[in-house]
Structure formats: C-alpha cells, structure tokens
Design a protein around this motif. Structure first.
Motif, short mmCIF file in Angstrom:
data_model
loop_
_atom_site.label_atom_id
_atom_site.label_comp_id
_atom_site.label_asym_id
_atom_site.label_seq_id
_atom_site.Cartn_x
_atom_site.Cartn_y
_atom_site.Cartn_z
N ASP A 36 0.82 -1.21 0.00
CA ASP A 36 0.00 0.00 0.00
C ASP A 36 0.86 1.26 0.00
O ASP A 36 1.92 1.30 0.62
CB ASP A 36 -0.89 0.04 1.24
CG ASP A 36 -1.75 -1.20 1.41
OD1 ASP A 36 -1.77 -2.04 0.49
OD2 ASP A 36 -2.41 -1.33 2.44
N LEU A 37 0.35 2.27 -0.68
CA LEU A 37 0.93 3.62 -0.64
C LEU A 37 -0.21 4.61 -0.52
O LEU A 37 -1.29 4.38 -1.07
CB LEU A 37 1.70 3.94 -1.93
CG LEU A 37 3.08 3.39 -2.14
CD1 LEU A 37 3.64 3.86 -3.47
CD2 LEU A 37 4.02 3.79 -1.02
N ALA A 38 0.05 5.68 0.17
CA ALA A 38 -0.90 6.79 0.24
C ALA A 38 -0.25 7.99 -0.42
O ALA A 38 0.94 8.26 -0.20
CB ALA A 38 -1.26 7.09 1.69
N VAL A 39 -1.01 8.68 -1.23
CA VAL A 39 -0.51 9.89 -1.90
C VAL A 39 -1.53 10.98 -1.64
O VAL A 39 -2.73 10.76 -1.80
CB VAL A 39 -0.33 9.64 -3.42
CG1 VAL A 39 0.06 10.91 -4.14
CG2 VAL A 39 0.70 8.54 -3.65
N TRP A 40 -1.03 12.14 -1.22
CA TRP A 40 -1.94 13.24 -0.94
C TRP A 40 -1.34 14.58 -1.29
O TRP A 40 -0.16 14.71 -1.51
CB TRP A 40 -2.44 13.20 0.50
CG TRP A 40 -1.43 13.45 1.57
CD1 TRP A 40 -1.00 14.66 2.02
CD2 TRP A 40 -0.74 12.48 2.36
NE1 TRP A 40 -0.09 14.49 3.04
CE2 TRP A 40 0.09 13.17 3.27
CE3 TRP A 40 -0.74 11.09 2.38
CZ2 TRP A 40 0.90 12.52 4.18
CZ3 TRP A 40 0.07 10.44 3.30
CH2 TRP A 40 0.88 11.15 4.18
N ASP A 41 -2.23 15.57 -1.31
CA ASP A 41 -1.90 16.93 -1.70
C ASP A 41 -1.93 17.82 -0.46
O ASP A 41 -3.01 18.10 0.08
CB ASP A 41 -2.93 17.41 -2.73
CG ASP A 41 -2.58 18.76 -3.33
OD1 ASP A 41 -1.49 19.28 -3.07
OD2 ASP A 41 -3.42 19.28 -4.09
N CYS A 42 -0.76 18.21 0.02
CA CYS A 42 -0.65 19.15 1.13
C CYS A 42 0.80 19.60 1.23
O CYS A 42 1.63 19.20 0.41
CB CYS A 42 -1.12 18.52 2.45
SG CYS A 42 0.03 17.35 3.18
N GLU A 43 1.10 20.40 2.24
CA GLU A 43 2.47 20.84 2.46
C GLU A 43 3.33 19.64 2.86
O GLU A 43 2.85 18.70 3.48
CB GLU A 43 2.53 21.89 3.56
CG GLU A 43 1.90 23.21 3.18
CD GLU A 43 2.03 24.24 4.27
OE1 GLU A 43 3.02 24.21 5.02
OE2 GLU A 43 1.13 25.08 4.35
N GLN A 44 4.61 19.71 2.51
CA GLN A 44 5.55 18.64 2.83
C GLN A 44 5.68 18.48 4.35
O GLN A 44 6.02 19.44 5.04
CB GLN A 44 6.93 18.96 2.23
CG GLN A 44 8.00 17.92 2.52
CD GLN A 44 7.75 16.61 1.81
OE1 GLN A 44 7.26 16.58 0.68
NE2 GLN A 44 8.08 15.52 2.46
N PRO A 45 5.38 17.29 4.90
CA PRO A 45 5.57 17.07 6.33
C PRO A 45 7.05 17.16 6.70
O PRO A 45 7.92 16.86 5.88
CB PRO A 45 5.05 15.64 6.55
CG PRO A 45 4.24 15.32 5.34
CD PRO A 45 4.80 16.13 4.22
N LEU A 46 7.33 17.56 7.93
CA LEU A 46 8.70 17.73 8.39
C LEU A 46 9.45 16.40 8.48
O LEU A 46 10.66 16.35 8.25
CB LEU A 46 8.73 18.43 9.75
CG LEU A 46 8.24 19.87 9.75
CD1 LEU A 46 8.20 20.41 11.17
CD2 LEU A 46 9.10 20.74 8.86
N ASP A 47 8.74 15.34 8.86
CA ASP A 47 9.39 14.04 9.05
C ASP A 47 8.35 12.93 8.94
O ASP A 47 7.17 13.18 8.70
CB ASP A 47 10.13 13.99 10.38
CG ASP A 47 9.24 14.28 11.59
OD1 ASP A 47 8.00 14.09 11.50
OD2 ASP A 47 9.77 14.68 12.64
N ASP A 48 8.81 11.69 9.14
CA ASP A 48 7.92 10.53 9.04
C ASP A 48 6.78 10.58 10.05
O ASP A 48 5.66 10.20 9.74
CB ASP A 48 8.72 9.24 9.22
CG ASP A 48 9.67 8.96 8.07
OD1 ASP A 48 9.47 9.51 6.96
OD2 ASP A 48 10.64 8.19 8.27
N ASP A 49 7.07 11.05 11.27
CA ASP A 49 6.02 11.13 12.29
C ASP A 49 4.92 12.10 11.89
O ASP A 49 3.73 11.81 12.04
CB ASP A 49 6.62 11.54 13.64
CG ASP A 49 7.47 10.44 14.27
OD1 ASP A 49 7.26 9.26 13.94
OD2 ASP A 49 8.33 10.77 15.09
N ALA A 50 5.33 13.27 11.39
CA ALA A 50 4.34 14.26 10.94
C ALA A 50 3.55 13.71 9.75
O ALA A 50 2.34 13.93 9.65
CB ALA A 50 5.03 15.57 10.57
N ALA A 51 4.22 13.00 8.88
CA ALA A 51 3.53 12.39 7.73
C ALA A 51 2.53 11.34 8.20
O ALA A 51 1.42 11.25 7.69
CB ALA A 51 4.53 11.78 6.77
N GLY A 52 2.92 10.55 9.19
CA GLY A 52 2.01 9.54 9.74
C GLY A 52 0.76 10.17 10.35
O GLY A 52 -0.35 9.67 10.15
#
Length: 115
Positions: free
Chosen positions: A4-20
């Motif tokens: 699985d992959l998730a792709v979304w439209d928003c500002e770049q998260p600072l790190d993996d935790d923020a992305a999660g």
C-alpha cells in the motif's frame, strides 16, 4: 497480499512522524468517513489518471490489487493497493510521479515518506 501507498496533496511534512499523523487524519476524514463521498481534487485526479495510463486497471498484467483505483481517491488523498509481485516497480513509479505532481507519497506499512 498487497503493498500500500498513500498519496496526498498538502504541504511537505517535516518528518515521518508528521507524515504519519497527516495520513491518519486524511484517511479517517476522506477514506473511512461514512458521509457522502468527496470527489478527488484535480491534482489527485490527474495523478490517478497518469497512473492508470502507465498501469491500466484491467487485464492480467494489472498491478492493482483493488481496481478501480479511482474508487480509492477522495478529496486530497488516494490510497493505492498494488499486488506484492509488482510492488517494487509500481511503487517506485508512483513515488516518482507523486514528486512530479508536487504530492506527498507515504508508505503506511513502513510508516515512512517515500522520496
């Protein structure tokens, strides 16, 4: 079994935790919601169409574990389920294409951003 992959439209998260955290919020709001379905945003729709152009949804060679992938898109996010056999090839292309479209690509199983 799928990858699985998730792709979304928003500002770049600072790190993996923020992305999660962003992924969890978007998934719950747009993909798990029992409310009326939200059409995909124009950038997500264009991204999905480009994926389908490269990797069609029908036929024996389709890499998608849950076609049509347009059904997995809502608002600013799409959740891609690909067959594990072709996951490396397809996920690399999906991540590269996401960069071209200025989108975020995240591996929810590995809990990491795909750059």
């Amino acid at each position: 079994m799928s990858f699985d992959l998730a792709v979304w439209d928003c500002e770049q998260p600072l790190d993996d935790d923020a992305a999660g955290s962003a992924f969890d919020e978007l998934y719950e709001r747009y993909l798990e919601s029992e409310e009326t379905a939200v059409p995909p945003s124009p950038r997500i729709e264009a991204y999905v169409n480009a994926l389908i152009e490269r990797y069609p949804e029908d036929g024996r060679d389709s890499p998608w574990a849950s076609p049509p992938i347009t059904d997995e898109a809502s608002g600013p996010i799409v959740y891609l389920l690909m067959s594990y056999v072709r996951a490396e090839e397809v996920s690399e292309y999906a991540a590269s294409l996401a960069r071209e479209y200025g989108l975020i690509c995240y591996d929810p199983q590995g809990e990491t951003l795909r750059s």
